[in-house]
Design an enzyme around this catalytic site. Structure first.
Site, short mmCIF file in Angstrom:
data_model
loop_
_atom_site.label_atom_id
_atom_site.label_comp_id
_atom_site.label_asym_id
_atom_site.label_seq_id
_atom_site.Cartn_x
_atom_site.Cartn_y
_atom_site.Cartn_z
CG ASP A 19 -1.76 1.23 1.36
OD1 ASP A 19 -2.66 1.41 0.52
OD2 ASP A 19 -1.50 2.02 2.28
CB ALA A 20 0.23 4.44 0.10
CG HIS A 50 2.86 7.43 -2.78
ND1 HIS A 50 1.99 6.48 -3.28
CD2 HIS A 50 2.12 8.22 -1.96
CE1 HIS A 50 0.78 6.69 -2.79
NE2 HIS A 50 0.84 7.73 -1.98
CD GLU A 52 -2.19 2.86 -3.30
OE1 GLU A 52 -3.15 3.62 -3.54
OE2 GLU A 52 -1.91 2.47 -2.15
CG ASP A 94 -3.84 4.51 -8.79
OD1 ASP A 94 -4.86 3.85 -8.54
OD2 ASP A 94 -2.89 4.58 -8.01
CG ASP A 120 -7.84 3.58 -2.49
OD1 ASP A 120 -8.24 3.93 -1.36
OD2 ASP A 120 -6.67 3.28 -2.73
CD GLN A 121 -9.24 4.56 -7.61
OE1 GLN A 121 -9.22 3.41 -7.24
NE2 GLN A 121 -8.14 5.28 -7.74
N GLY A 176 -14.93 3.21 -2.52
CA GLY A 176 -15.15 3.52 -1.12
C GLY A 176 -14.81 4.94 -0.71
#
Length: 606
Positions: free
Chosen positions: A262-263, A265, A297, A323, A395-396, A398
């Site tokens: 997850d994430a 970045h 991600e 994404d 994500d997109q 919820g």
């Protein structure tokens, strides 16, 4: 076969007793609470406290008393029967007898991911309940399920990204052995199992690391969730190892086939090797004899982590969530232009064409949404399988105020058009649970902080505050209509209803999904298993899109018309039509593409 991942953290059963080990570099005194006993622990080098007890056994409850007053669970607990604030349980991982001894996974190119939230995927909301649906998924054409994070989180309901005990499968879903049975059953059906893991932050409740391991965090790298994880400063070796062992723990002890990180970045590392690089290398070195798939991600669009060797195999990470493909599709299909869709709304078709052909739409380009910050690296050299594509995910869906699915936002014909292109494109597809039949249920944001009313209030108000910058929610009355994430009803509304899959119009959507996935396995996968030779795309002034992907085994071509006029043309007779949307196709007069239609063609090389 019995599987155990040995690690320096946590409670480990040894021939001499149970070894308890805690890294607590900023604590002055640590005592082991074991069942009804309190035992002093000796401080060793570099902040480690260890103790071996012959009185401990499988089923013993234990925790640590820090500096004489604070009792905390084990951060590497294998199971938490009483939630994040309770005592940990000594587990015997090698007690489980695995039968999937011959399973080594499946090649990445065969992957069709199905993202699942265990708590809302079935009425039971358990590993066992999900296990009962695996045959249906196998028959649909799913080759891998991806579980949203399951590390112990506060309360009984959560998306999983608020987890604080990364090694403990959440007790709300069942026992560790129940999870192992789910994995084993999936493997027996030819289905891989992936796990979404969170190494960029901990949740707001139940994280006690600050109390005894302050150097686990650093103010040098702030994140949206507070101080960053210390992966590059003093004491960072133990921090890095905590997460590297966690990844290996899931892959070895629970026999998962892949991880989604997850994430990443938000994991800032000024050192070398970068956390992301060492993470992949540690996993590749430890497990060389299985198909292990590592998915990022990464909002930064860093192609550097996705390279291939001379044989086309990943050197570090296998793929990244694309994404850009999703966001381009969403802006094109819905016309939405707020939030991160601002980066795509001005030229959605151009962004989609580039993303379909090259993986990233942003490859070193300024982001309007981020005030012109340059984002991304060139990605055209990467094979399409380096990208996980989706029309929807947790994500997109919820993170919308009301959790609407794409099927709630656009007409069925446009959704069918996008679905056909999505599932037959050469990227690795991810389907969000229920998407395969256009489920009527939303997927909303939910948490359970009933025992912490102040935190529950902050989350409720924060959730509604997030949407104040959107035009639709500038009216306070409208803002109050946003579902309360702390109410159980929000969680219950998000449970998918499998019975509707056999009812019209859902059964027709399901049949189309199954047909497309059959086509994918027979027609697209053989191309992906051959050498990738590049792609190109063009966009006409009439808003038609032409994308070609070339492999050593053949060529895949997409022609789509997103304009408001009929597009006609000719096509090479050696190219075979795999699929066309309603009213599109090749007739005596040649290629015919009415507005909002598409055709996918394939040419096989001898």
């Amino acid at each position: 076969m019995r599987r155990v991942h040995s690690m320096p953290f946590g409670a480990e059963i040894t021939p001499n007793g149970v070894r308890f080990s805690l890294w607590a570099p900023t604590a002055q005194d640590v005592r082991l609470l074991l069942d009804d006993a309190e035992l002093p622990m000796t401080a060793g080098d570099d902040g480690w406290y260890c103790l071996v007890s012959q009185d401990a056994h499988a089923g013993s409850r234990y925790g640590y008393k820090i500096d004489g007053n604070l009792v905390v669970p084990d951060p590497a607990s294998r199971f938490q029967p009483d939630d994040v604030h309770g005592l940990s349980l000594v587990v015997t991982p090698n007690k489980y007898q695995w039968s999937d001894t011959s399973w080594t996974g499946r090649p990445w190119e065969e992957t069709v991911l199905y993202e699942v939230h265990v708590g809302t995927a079935t009425p039971e909301g358990t590993y066992a309940g999900l296990m009962a649906r695996l045959e249906d998924l196998r028959d649909l054409g799913i080759t891998a399920i991806e579980l949203m994070p399951i590390g112990e989180f506060p309360g009984r309901r959560n998306w999983g990204y608020d987890g604080v005990l990364s090694y403990a499968p959440d007790a709300a879903y069942g026992s560790p052995d129940d999870l192992k049975r789910l994995v084993e059953c999936a493997h027996a059906l030819g289905i891989m199992v992936f796990l979404d893991v969170v190494y960029n932050h901990f949740g707001p409740s139940g994280n006690y690391l600050h109390a005894y391991a302050k150097t686990f965090f650093t103010d040098r790298h702030p994140t949206p969730w507070g101080a960053g994880i210390n992966v590059d400063g003093e004491g960072s070796r133990n921090v890095r190892d905590f997460f590297f062992h966690n990844a290996l723990y899931w892959l070895e002890e629970f026999h998962f086939d892949g991880l989604r990180f997850d994430a990443v970045h938000a994991i800032v590392d000024d050192g070398r090797p970068h956390f992301i690089e060492e993470l992949a290398n540690r996993i590749r070195e430890a497990i060389p004899d299985r198909h292990i798939h590592l998915v990022l991600e990464n909002e930064a669009n860093q192609a550097r982590w996705l390279g291939r060797d001379s044989k086309g195999q990943p050197t570090l990470h296998t793929a990244q969530w694309a994404d850009d493909i999703h966001n381009s599709w969403h802006a094109l299909l819905t016309g939405e232009d707020e939030g991160y869709y601002e980066d795509y709304a001005n030229r959605p078709l151009e962004h989609l064409g580039r993303a379909l052909a090259e993986g990233f739409a942003y490859q070193g380009d300024p982001s309007p949404h981020k005030d012109g910050v340059v984002r991304g690296e060139p990605s055209g050299h990467l094979a399409p399988a380096a990208f996980v594509s989706f029309l929807q995910n947790h994500d997109q869906v919820g993170n919308r105020a009301f959790g609407e699915r794409l099927s709630h936002l656009i007409p069925p014909k446009r959704l069918a058009l996008a679905q056909g292109i999505f599932l037959l494109s050469p990227h690795i597809p991810l389907i969000f649970m229920g998407e395969e039949w256009a489920a009527s249920t939303p997927f909303q944001f939910f948490v359970d902080f009933e025992s912490e009313p102040d935190l529950a209030r902050a989350v409720r108000e924060g959730r509604r505050g997030e949407f104040k910058r959107f035009k639709a929610f500038t009216d306070p009355e409208m803002s109050q209509r946003i579902p309360d994430p702390t109410e159980r009803a929000t969680f219950e509304r998000s449970k998918i209803d499998w019975s509707e899959a056999s009812q019209s119009p859902h059964q027709e959507v399901l049949a189309q999904t199954r047909h497309l996935l059959d086509l994918r396995q027979t027609e697209i996968v053989p191309l992906l298993k051959s050498q990738y030779r590049g792609s190109n795309y063009t966009i006409s002034p009439e808003k038609s899109l032409d994308v070609t992907w070339t492999f050593s085994a053949g060529t895949l071509r997409l022609l789509a018309n997103f304009g408001d006029r009929l597009v006609s043309g000719t096509t090479n007779e050696t190219i075979r039509v795999l699929w066309s949307s309603e009213s599109a196709g090749i007739a005596d007069e040649g290629l015919q593409l009415p507005p909002w239609s598409a055709i996918v063609m394939k040419r096989t090389y001898a």
